[in-house]
Scaffold this active site. Sequence first.
Site, short mmCIF file in Angstrom:
data_model
loop_
_atom_site.label_atom_id
_atom_site.label_comp_id
_atom_site.label_asym_id
_atom_site.label_seq_id
_atom_site.Cartn_x
_atom_site.Cartn_y
_atom_site.Cartn_z
CG ASN A 84 -9.56 -1.87 11.28
OD1 ASN A 84 -8.55 -2.47 10.89
ND2 ASN A 84 -9.99 -0.77 10.69
CG HIS A 87 -6.22 -2.42 8.33
ND1 HIS A 87 -6.43 -1.32 9.13
CD2 HIS A 87 -4.88 -2.51 8.22
CE1 HIS A 87 -5.28 -0.78 9.46
NE2 HIS A 87 -4.32 -1.48 8.94
CG ASP A 105 -0.33 -0.52 2.47
OD1 ASP A 105 0.91 -0.51 2.56
OD2 ASP A 105 -1.07 -0.94 3.38
CD GLU A 108 -9.17 0.71 7.10
OE1 GLU A 108 -9.21 -0.24 7.90
OE2 GLU A 108 -8.73 1.83 7.39
#
Length: 263
Positions: free
Chosen positions: A148, A150, A79, A155
């Site tokens: 979370n 990811h 990313d 996401e």
Amino acid sequence: MTEQRYEKIGGKMRILYSEDYYNMSRQAANIVSAQIIAKPNSVLGLPTGTSPMGMYKQLIEWYKKGDLSFAKVKTLNLDEYKGFNKNHPNSYFRFMYDNLFKHVNIDLNNVHIPNGLNESIINECEKYNKIIELLGGIDLQILGIGHNGHIGFNEPGESLEKGTHCIKLSQSTKEANKRFFNNIDEMPNYAYTVGIKAILQAKKILMVVNGGDKKHILLDAFFGPITPAIPASILQLHANLVICGDKSSLEMIIDKFPLSVER
Ligand code: GLP
């Protein structure tokens, strides 16, 4: 070291337990190094974050000792923040350069990271998908995990996106990553990330994870239902997944599913 092998329909997972971050990093670096020795022109999928930093440090040490060569290695980072140029102090290119690339004999022409400055999101995503395809996919995908769930910047949501895409960062991710910035307002709102397809199609996946703040998400992601609300849970379907964790991140898993295989 203790290890747990865990099989589900379609997927195989090995959990490697280490006492602390240092040993977890060495364990993970061993797997990466074995991959490079077995296939010198491996395509490695690379993550940023604090979790893999010790692993990179160990790989650099082995390179400097002459045990490892990155001369033919190709890399695809997961990313990059949208709007950042390569040399921005918080760009993921910069992170990789400072934490690995500048210390080893990798050819920078073999290094791939989404271009955060491309004006056209569609064009950048298509370009990155094409690069992944031309490289023939990923031999070893290394991942961290967000609080979370990811992976990369995939996401939580209602569905998982297949290809490279540009995503609005969740508040939880911004909170977690603001430590790298002077203040949260300096953080970009969007980032490019490879999608789930390239990750799942990797021949092997290695997740590195440490710290008690990840113990809940690890349990949910790997021992709970597979759901786009926890993107990492899709990795349960992968046939060759290794999780290198330290004591505190694996605490809840060990509690519920005792690690069994002593080595
Ligand atoms: C970022 C990265 C992820 C990484 C995650 C966890 O959001 N995009 O690839 O896995 O952070 O980072 P850390 O290891 O610092 O907890």
